[in-house]
Design an enzyme around this catalytic site. Structure first.
Site, PDB file in Angstrom:
ATOM      1  N   TYR A   1       8.446  -7.241  -4.489  1.00 43.56           N
ATOM      2  CA  TYR A   1       8.075  -7.499  -3.091  1.00 43.56           C
ATOM      3  C   TYR A   1       6.755  -8.251  -3.074  1.00 43.56           C
ATOM      4  O   TYR A   1       5.824  -7.948  -3.838  1.00 43.56           O
ATOM      5  CB  TYR A   1       7.913  -6.189  -2.311  1.00 43.56           C
ATOM      6  CG  TYR A   1       7.291  -6.390  -0.945  1.00 43.56           C
ATOM      7  CD1 TYR A   1       8.075  -6.638   0.165  1.00 43.56           C
ATOM      8  CD2 TYR A   1       5.901  -6.376  -0.786  1.00 43.56           C
ATOM      9  CE1 TYR A   1       7.501  -6.864   1.416  1.00 43.56           C
ATOM     10  CE2 TYR A   1       5.318  -6.601   0.452  1.00 43.56           C
ATOM     11  CZ  TYR A   1       6.121  -6.846   1.547  1.00 43.56           C
ATOM     12  OH  TYR A   1       5.558  -7.076   2.772  1.00 43.56           O
TER      13      TYR A   1
ATOM     14  N   GLU B   1       6.707 -12.939   4.284  1.00 46.82           N
ATOM     15  CA  GLU B   1       7.207 -11.816   3.483  1.00 46.82           C
ATOM     16  C   GLU B   1       8.366 -12.283   2.612  1.00 46.82           C
ATOM     17  O   GLU B   1       9.324 -12.885   3.112  1.00 46.82           O
ATOM     18  CB  GLU B   1       7.656 -10.682   4.406  1.00 46.82           C
ATOM     19  CG  GLU B   1       8.022  -9.407   3.678  1.00 46.82           C
ATOM     20  CD  GLU B   1       8.354  -8.280   4.646  1.00 46.82           C
ATOM     21  OE1 GLU B   1       7.778  -7.190   4.516  1.00 46.82           O
ATOM     22  OE2 GLU B   1       9.200  -8.497   5.538  1.00 46.82           O
TER      23      GLU B   1
END
Length: 398
Positions: free
Chosen positions: A118, A206
């Site tokens: 991530y 993101e």
């Protein structure tokens, strides 16, 4: 403003962020043609909606079937999957039970995934700096990781004077236990991502998951970008990417009338001037046992027309059982708000209890206008009194 995954990848690629080859499709035939133009022999067919959890989502007309992101191994399966997605409603953990209709797809090359990570970049309001966050728990919601495994999140705050430096990237890369050529690939990726964020006035970028391929390359398998609406005047090309069909109709209408509106899931409609006062109003409604139906800030320069538009937007929500108007007059005069309330109540024909609390500039004139209107408006002395009366009136009306 939000955009689709494929749009985010196109923007990021301009800055050198590594993404897989792919193309958008609006029909099953277009999906097959896009697949033909890619390398294959494995493709990924991705539903494009403004919501996460697409892979684990299910279509309303086939809840037991495959999700909104599918790995396929033939051109025939690309076309079949596209036909099963386009025009159908996909329900994910972020869409709620109503789901969202899939109107476009992204057809992308498959890749040999070794690890899923991530990576995110956002403004940390606690320290007033852009902060890059990373975690080895790729594919999971970062909020879930933060709640269950906060120690697994790596954070780097970036000094705005110096910008993103190689040592920032190295700290994250080593924290993710990258090695060899993976580190160099990650440094290039993060540097390009930071450049895109700052150049385009983003509010968040993101990448989840960020993948490490078998060849040691760091690649964005998914991408989410949000933009600061107040800066869109500097980015006409980005503003053109807006997909209004993905936005809440009430929120879209509010934006056209210069209203700050967010739909919530409660029963007390709120109309307030000032974001801080609006938050306080929602808090006190919760204190007295009810839930706000919306956040709505009419701003400091509201006109009668804007107040009327605000009432229409609130009443369009069928869950609203009462409306609380809470105005503290400073720049915004109470008499103007009162005139707007009366005009709107007559035009819209408000069918739920209406509680109004006015305080500040021209408050006496405002109260007089409300009192002489002949409308069933419930007057409140202060915020505490207004919240009590709104909650009580909603229960009585129910």
């Amino acid at each position: 403003m939000n955009i689709h995954e494929y749009q985010a990848k196109q923007l990021l690629a301009r800055y050198g962020v590594a993404v897989l080859k792919g193309g958008v499709a609006f029909t099953a035939d277009e999906a097959a043609k896009q697949a033909e133009s890619l390398s294959g022999p494995v493709w990924v067919v991705k539903s494009q909606i403004h919501a996460g959890g697409r892979g684990a989502g299910r279509f309303k007309d086939n809840p037991q079937g495959k999700g909104g992101v599918r790995i396929v191994r033939s051109l025939a399966d690309v076309k079949t999957s596209a036909a099963e997605m386009l025009g159908h409603v996909l329900v994910t953990r972020q869409t709620g039970p109503a789901g969202k209709e899939v109107k476009r797809l992204y057809i992308e090359d498959g890749c040999d995934i070794k690890r899923e990570l991530y990576l995110g970049l956002l403004l940390d309001r606690a320290n007033s700096r852009l902060t890059m966050m990373a975690s080895a728990e790729g594919g999971m919601e970062i909020e879930e990781v933060a709640a269950k495994h906060p120690e697994k999140i790596i954070k780097v705050a970036i000094d705005p004077a110096a910008g993103f430096m190689p040592y920032h990237a190295r700290k994250i890369a080593y924290g993710l236990k990258l090695e060899g050529k993976q580190v160099a690939s990650a440094i290039k990726f993060m540097t390009a991502m930071y450049k895109a964020f700052t150049d385009l006035d983003c509010s968040i970028v993101e990448i989840n998951p960020l993948v490490v391929t078998a060849a040691g390359e760091v690649v964005a398998l998914d991408a989410k970008m949000n933009f600061d609406d107040n800066a869109l005047f500097r980015h006409a090309d980005v503003a053109l990417l807006r997909d209004e069909s993905e936005e809440d109709p009430a929120e879209r209408e509010a934006a056209k009338n210069d209203l700050n509106y967010i739909r919530l899931d409660g029963t007390i409609g709120c109309m307030v001037n000032g974001a801080g006062l609006a938050m306080a109003t929602m808090d006190i409604i919760k204190l007295y046992g009810a839930t706000p139906a919306n956040f709505l800030d009419v701003g400091g320069g509201a006109t009668t027309e804007r107040v009327t538009a605000a009432f229409k937007i609130i009443l369009a929500d069928r869950n609203v059982e009462a409306i609380l108007v809470n105005i503290f007059g400073g720049i915004m005069r109470c008499d103007v708000i009162a005139e707007g309330v009366v005009a709107a109540a007559r035009e819209v024909k408000i069918h739920v209890p209406l509680v109004v609390r006015l305080e500040g500039t021209n408050v006496e004139q405002g109260k007089k206008i409300l009192g002489l209107s002949g409308l069933p408006i419930i007057s409140a002395d202060d915020l505490d009194d207004a919240a009590k009366k709104a909650v009580k009136a909603a229960k009585a009306a129910r």
